[in-house]
Design an enzyme around this catalytic site. Sequence first.
Site, PDB file in Angstrom:
ATOM      1  N   HIS A 104       0.498  -0.755  -0.332  1.00 52.34           N
ATOM      2  CA  HIS A 104      -0.460   0.071   0.108  1.00 52.34           C
ATOM      3  C   HIS A 104       0.580   1.488   0.193  1.00 52.34           C
ATOM      4  O   HIS A 104       1.803   1.546   0.859  1.00 52.34           O
ATOM      5  CB  HIS A 104      -0.749  -0.102   1.483  1.00 52.34           C
ATOM      6  CG  HIS A 104      -2.272   0.625   1.221  1.00 52.34           C
ATOM      7  ND1 HIS A 104      -1.877   2.405   1.225  1.00 52.34           N
ATOM      8  CD2 HIS A 104      -3.663   0.675   1.231  1.00 52.34           C
ATOM      9  CE1 HIS A 104      -3.573   3.133   1.096  1.00 52.34           C
ATOM     10  NE2 HIS A 104      -3.927   2.023   0.610  1.00 52.34           N
ATOM     11  N   GLY A 164       5.784  20.845  12.349  1.00 50.18           N
ATOM     12  CA  GLY A 164       7.769  19.948  12.010  1.00 50.18           C
ATOM     13  C   GLY A 164       8.955  20.602  10.994  1.00 50.18           C
ATOM     14  O   GLY A 164       8.748  21.447  10.154  1.00 50.18           O
ATOM     15  N   PHE A 211      14.498  15.611   6.524  1.00 50.05           N
ATOM     16  CA  PHE A 211      13.923  14.536   6.728  1.00 50.05           C
ATOM     17  C   PHE A 211      13.988  13.622   7.707  1.00 50.05           C
ATOM     18  O   PHE A 211      15.082  13.199   7.965  1.00 50.05           O
ATOM     19  CB  PHE A 211      14.704  13.665   5.607  1.00 50.05           C
ATOM     20  CG  PHE A 211      14.206  12.261   5.095  1.00 50.05           C
ATOM     21  CD1 PHE A 211      12.456  11.380   5.072  1.00 50.05           C
ATOM     22  CD2 PHE A 211      15.542  11.382   4.944  1.00 50.05           C
ATOM     23  CE1 PHE A 211      12.523  10.341   4.296  1.00 50.05           C
ATOM     24  CE2 PHE A 211      14.864  10.010   5.185  1.00 50.05           C
ATOM     25  CZ  PHE A 211      13.915   9.316   4.561  1.00 50.05           C
ATOM     26  N   GLY A 240       9.926   8.745   8.843  1.00 47.98           N
ATOM     27  CA  GLY A 240       9.188   9.784   7.602  1.00 47.98           C
ATOM     28  C   GLY A 240       8.245  10.779   7.276  1.00 47.98           C
ATOM     29  O   GLY A 240       8.341  11.842   8.374  1.00 47.98           O
TER      30      GLY A 240
END
Length: 610
Positions: A83, A164, A168, A173
């Site tokens: 997914h 935020g 990375f 994630g």
Amino acid sequence: MSQQIVECVPNFSEGRDLGKIKQITDAIEAVSGVSLLHVDPGADTNRTVVTFVGPPEAVAEAAFQAVARAAQVIDMSKHKGAHPRMGATDVLPFVPVEGVTLEDCAHLARQAGERIGRELKIPVFLYEAAASRAERTNLANVRKGEYEGLAEKLQKEEWAPDFGPRRFNAKSGAVICGAREFLIAYNVTLNTRDKSAASDIALELREKGRQARRPGPSPYYSKGEPLYYEKDRFPCGSCEFVGNSFEATVQHCRKTHDYDLHQLFELNEADASQPVGQPVRRKGRFRFCKAIGWYVDEFRRAQISINLTNFKVTPPHLVLEETRKLAAERGLVVTGSEVVGLIPYQALLEAGRYYLAAQGRSPYVPVSDILETAVFSMGLNDVSTFEVNKKVIGLPKLSPDALAARPITEFADEVSRDTPAPGGGSVAALAGALGAALASMVANLAHKKPRAPEHERLLLGIAEKAQGLKERLLRAIDDDTNAFSTYMNAMRLPKQTPEEKTLREQAMQDGLKLAVKVPFETAEHSCEAIKLALEAAIHGSPSSMTDAAVGTAMAFAAVRGGVWNVLVNLKSIKDQSFVESTREKCLRLLEEAEELRAQASGLVDEKLSG
Ligand SMILES: [Zn+2]
């Protein structure tokens, strides 16, 4: 409705390690007030969908705790699954269920997103109703590039996160946080095993629509000859119109059928800039509706499987009624329908009212009658059992030990015992509820034989308001007893140091104000109930005039009782301006109630003497 319920349906990028999933759901369940409804791990997708509900603040707290735990136990740099996903907590939608709006949920999503970004240092994108810009509304758009493309995506100016660090985070994630409407999974069952019959109807219903065809002799649209756009020939698809340019057809669709053909192409992921040679698009009947046909072996019947993504615009009962028509045109019968998972209380309530109104009955009757009508009319018990208590989310419920849930004799016995509560306050609330109930009864009785359309509207208006007041006043029976406990708890606070004394005094004063608020509301609502009962006496049938008059007398007792309870608690409140203004309001309320009651008594006495 006094209760507020928000649903949260986060998806976590872990569907195989049940231990890790348990750690996440434990964090959710540790928050008081939150109920975990469903945990659905998928091994292939390596992803788990979790559903929980509760009051807004509790749900936001549980959501944050779950994201924090997921950030600890899931490592995205090692994640593989079928997914699309972007983070350890991949999507985090907040959904309004009861007593809250979509905008409230968007606000909640922004608050949660801000906290996740600040405390957990995870980039957060807002989507759907919480999106900060149009191109972030669509989830697929935000998630494009997935986790693997995230580092690069964050470099782009237009993909700076909403909250935020713009850095990375390899382990977690990004979180995609937002608000959307409740999704109802709803299946309509046919009296056939033929899947293609269900598909033919599904394509008519779904928003995406289908390829237009030249209708043949068969009632099945799918049997017609498929149409394609040709040079200088652009059929509408929904009617006989043929435009000589694509733009002419776009204009026609907008004017005649009120839809945007370009959007229909987009929904079908088709390119509208080169229409020639493409299938002619025919719009479906419902917005926010996805549907397919399938065969279910367990029931030995075909179903139209439907997802409704905004039941406020497209409610299930209207889709069902359209399906019944489309089925009849094809010689088929709808045997019933099925809710997969949960249905919001408001959706079932609307359905019940719709069917009552269709029968020419008052839709403002007790809630249990309305819901029962919905269940029968929609055939919800056809292929599986529909238990209102288990299937309806946001159902107003009394706790089993509530006074209002007791039989009348038990309640009267309880009042008569040598304990101070329940006392006059709860009895006043009950009297008000009965006054409102009588107003509703007289209006609903007269509604069976209305004199004119405006008379009918007036009676329905009385019944609607009276039912609402009845529900509130029934709740006040327990609120009144509970309100005083806040004050009693404050009295038990420590009082050794001067600081403790000040805090205790403040808590006691707050408790007293609450003990004033509840009976004041009882008095206010009961005064409304007298008004309605008087209106019912005037506009109802002469044979039920005395019922309405009893309603005014009961509701008057509630106003009088409520005001007495306010006044007795006001004596200990130190905030003088609060005391004065409340006293003033009470006197006005009493005056009004007295006048209305006298009017009702006069009316009935005159009739009885004549
Ligand atoms: Zn047309």
